[in-house]
Structures are given as C-alpha cells and as structure tokens.
Design a protein around this motif. Structure first.
Motif, PDB file in Angstrom:
ATOM      1  N   UNK A   1       0.793  -1.231   0.000  1.00 29.06           N
ATOM      2  CA  UNK A   1       0.000   0.000   0.000  1.00 29.06           C
ATOM      3  C   UNK A   1       0.818   1.270   0.000  1.00 29.06           C
ATOM      4  N   UNK A   2       0.110   2.379   0.072  1.00 25.00           N
ATOM      5  CA  UNK A   2       0.752   3.690   0.040  1.00 25.00           C
ATOM      6  C   UNK A   2       1.534   3.956   1.316  1.00 25.00           C
TER       7      UNK A   2
ATOM      8  N   UNK B   1       4.475   5.872 -12.113  1.00 21.38           N
ATOM      9  CA  UNK B   1       3.716   5.889 -10.860  1.00 21.38           C
ATOM     10  C   UNK B   1       3.378   4.491 -10.353  1.00 21.38           C
ATOM     11  N   UNK B   2       3.171   3.554 -11.249  1.00 21.89           N
ATOM     12  CA  UNK B   2       2.845   2.186 -10.835  1.00 21.89           C
ATOM     13  C   UNK B   2       3.959   1.561  -9.998  1.00 21.89           C
ATOM     14  N   UNK B   3       5.183   2.068 -10.129  1.00 24.52           N
ATOM     15  CA  UNK B   3       6.329   1.531  -9.401  1.00 24.52           C
ATOM     16  C   UNK B   3       6.570   2.245  -8.068  1.00 24.52           C
ATOM     17  N   UNK B   4       5.624   3.049  -7.624  1.00 28.94           N
ATOM     18  CA  UNK B   4       5.639   3.682  -6.300  1.00 28.94           C
ATOM     19  C   UNK B   4       6.801   4.655  -6.089  1.00 28.94           C
TER      20      UNK B   4
ATOM     21  N   UNK C   1       4.357   7.956  -0.790  1.00 24.68           N
ATOM     22  CA  UNK C   1       4.405   7.241  -2.065  1.00 24.68           C
ATOM     23  C   UNK C   1       3.111   6.479  -2.269  1.00 24.68           C
ATOM     24  N   UNK C   2       2.722   6.320  -3.537  1.00 25.39           N
ATOM     25  CA  UNK C   2       1.506   5.565  -3.847  1.00 25.39           C
ATOM     26  C   UNK C   2       1.769   4.068  -3.687  1.00 25.39           C
ATOM     27  N   UNK C   3       0.727   3.252  -3.771  1.00 27.80           N
ATOM     28  CA  UNK C   3       0.922   1.799  -3.690  1.00 27.80           C
ATOM     29  C   UNK C   3       1.830   1.300  -4.816  1.00 27.80           C
ATOM     30  N   UNK C   4       2.483   0.193  -4.572  1.00 32.32           N
ATOM     31  CA  UNK C   4       3.289  -0.439  -5.615  1.00 32.32           C
ATOM     32  C   UNK C   4       2.379  -1.349  -6.425  1.00 32.32           C
TER      33      UNK C   4
END
Length: 184
Positions: free
Chosen positions: A34-35, A65-68, A123-126
């Motif tokens: 998660x974030x 962004x998908x890679x956090x 950071x956003x979720x991975x």
C-alpha cells in the motif's frame, strides 16, 4: 553514506558549513504493498533544527507511478500551519493548499532525489508487479540540538526510535548533538 562528496553536497544544499550523517534506511516495497502516508522526516526526528536533508536513492528502476515513486508536496516545507494545525488525515487534500504534488519518475537504479526535512512526502501503492527498492541517507547540520521530550508535539513511533536510541540517551535535552554514531 559517509562519503565526503555526498556530505559536502548535503551541506551545500542546506547552506551550512557541515553536516552529520543521521541515518540510512532501506525501503523495500513488494508488489501490492500500500501507500506510504504523507510525512516529514524532521517531524519524526529528535532534532531542534531546520537543517536536515534526505537523499532517496532508487535501487531498482522506477519508471512510472505504478512503481511507487516518492511523491513530494512542493514547497510544503515553508508551510508552518500545515503540520501545526492539521492531522495526517487533514493533509490528504494537499492540492487544496496550492501544492503541486509531484514525483521525479522516471528514476533508474542509482538515480537520486533530495528533499528538505520538512517537505511532506509519501508514495503511492506499488502496483507494478515487481519489487521497488530504495535507500535513504539523511543528514543534519552540525550544531543541531537534541529536542527535549517535553517540547515534542507527539511521541515517536517505535520504527522512528530505532534511528536514534543508540545515541539519544548520551546527549542531554537541548544540548548540541555530537556523538560517534553521527559522523561529521
């Protein structure tokens, strides 16, 4: 982390004569993790100073962004009211305060970013399907003082305490921080 070149860069970016290595930390984010909530590094540290900088070094590629990637609320280190009046939940709508929330992807393994100790970041979720690994290196300006417990707004959580419990008891509250575990 104890590289004279990296320390000089930290001092130059902070505009101080010298720095001490505060901590290094490895961050390992598995796929689906998660974030990471918005926070500032100085808010979790026992220093009475504004002179802190952290380098975030990608150990794996972070192309999008998908890679956090680490995200920053640009110029948030200048907003005294934000951490003073708002909880973490109150910080969720940072765009309403006029901050540009940005990341610096793509970052390739070995690339780094630097942020001030008061800059809000998270950071956003991975969501990449692969692991995201990073290393942080944090420095504080020489002359920083130990923040007395009675003057802190909140207690550090157990994860944060690991960063300073090895030396904090050796330095009195309000005293300049000088310790062999914090090389200059």
């Amino acid at each position: 982390a104890v590289s004279p070149g990296m320390g000089r860069l930290a001092a130059d970016l902070l505009g101080v004569d010298g720095v001490m290595l505060y901590q290094t930390c490895a961050f390992y984010k598995r796929p689906g993790h998660g974030e990471t909530a918005w926070h500032s590094d100085l808010n979790t540290s026992p220093f009475d100073t504004n002179d802190m900088i952290t380098f975030w070094v990608a150990l794996t590629d972070v192309p999008d962004r998908a890679h956090s990637p680490l995200e920053f609320a640009s110029r948030s280190h200048r907003d005294f009211a934000l951490p003073y009046w708002y909880t973490n939940q109150g910080m969720e709508r940072l765009d309403s305060r006029g901050y540009k929330v940005t990341d610096h992807s793509p970052l390739w393994a070995g690339d780094a970013t630097a942020h001030h100790g008061w800059v809000l970041h998270g950071s956003p979720p991975n969501e990449s399907g692969g692991e995201r690994k990073a290393l942080t290196v944090s420095y504080v300006g020489v002359g920083a003082r130990r923040l007395p417990v009675r003057d802190r707004r909140r207690d550090a959580d157990d994860e944060d305490k690991e960063s300073y419990m090895g030396w904090c008891a050796d330095i009195g509250p309000g005293q300049p921080v000088k310790h062999k575990l914090l090389p200059v």
